[in-house]
Scaffold this motif. Sequence first.
Motif: not given
Length: 481
Positions: A438-446
Amino acid sequence: MSSTIDQDPQRTTAAAEPAPAGRSWQGIRALLVRLHFYAGVFVAPFLLVAALTGLVYAFAPQLDQLAYGDRLHVERVGDHPRPLAEQIAAARAAHPEGTLASVITPAEPEDTTRVVLSVPELGEKQRTVFVDPYTAEVKGELTTSWGSTPLTTWLGDLHKNLQLGETGRVYSEVAASWLWVIVAGGLILWLGRSRGQRAKSTKGVLLPDRTARGVRRTRSFHAATGVWLALGLLFLSATGLTWSQYSGERFERLLDAAKGHAPELDTLLPGAQPPAEEEGGEHAGHAGHGASAHSADPDPAAFDAALAVARKAGLGGTVALTPPADTSSAWVVAQKDDVWPVHYDQVAVDTTKGEVTAHTRWADYPLLAKLTKLGVQGHMGVLFGLANQIVLAALAIGLILITFWGYRMWWQRRPTREDRSALLGKAPARGTWRRLPLPLLIPGIPAVAALGWALPVLGCTLLAFLVVDVLVGVVRRSQAA
């Protein structure tokens, strides 16, 4: 570069199974494997075409010599060429059509002088008359486009848009947009694999494993070659995007915001009133290429006067002399030396007073403007002469080989058992994004959304893949139910 297209045959079944549940940093590799695989499968044809056309375009100067050598070059006679006025008079006597747009002095002692004419029926193209600078003899003429011969123009359009106009430019932008993604992903996968499964030495990363067999051997050649070419391929991707159709527009906005454009030369004579802007004024009097707004030719002797003032101001080498667009404007003399070290100084000259009224120096260009200019020249193969061409040819040939090895690995991974035969290997498992932490997925989408805005073709093609992937998943679930 390494991907699931290069996995071992015994891993084929595992690769086709659903991705295991649970988020971990190993999910990053799984996602890269899937992205690298599909980018390689679907984008590689675009890269292959770009490499083949770019390989030919890299040697356009030599092809020009074969096709137009009798017009481009002459035998050197003495050390002092004839005055430009005599050469222009000879060119106009042979070709009185149109108006005199500019004159380009020889780049080398054996080169011809180019007298560029603006002919209405040619549109944006020009008629260039080639004159022997020592005898003032007209050697021939060509219809040129922004200084390029018909052959170079044709090869350039083939590489840029496959001779399909603006619509065809999408092909090259697809290739440039995805090339850096494929290269970066392949590097990460290969370096990570090398650390875990091969010797940690530099040799294990940079050289193919000649002792391996089958898909492992092909993979080692594919990946090791990619490592050697990575920096050059990233350069081609970045420079190609700067003048692409959609990403290039975004790049222009960046230059506007960062004030990274080359300085403009002030051609207004001191004390003169600026004229009313005319249609097409943005390109009027473009150094070396644009057509003058004059209805009649300027005095040919004024070209010699403008050249003398520019030489005194320090402009050496080949220069393009453009007459003033109107009575309130100055002559423009611009250096055209593309070979390193480059010379791109310009001066505005008042021939009536014999003085320079304004100048722009290459040393004064903003850093972004310099990098952009040098990047484009390097991409076109003219920055370092023959060495630049050889490097581009090596990159093109290497990219062709990498593409071939990538498809060969896909074929080598096919099931060969009698009860499970197939033409090609299976694709990586779906759902790898669910394994990302999640620490990568959450900022990764924007971040991906922002990247898609900056590189619209990359964003659109990635979105299309995601939509198709979701539809395939829905169909498979409904079939399973």
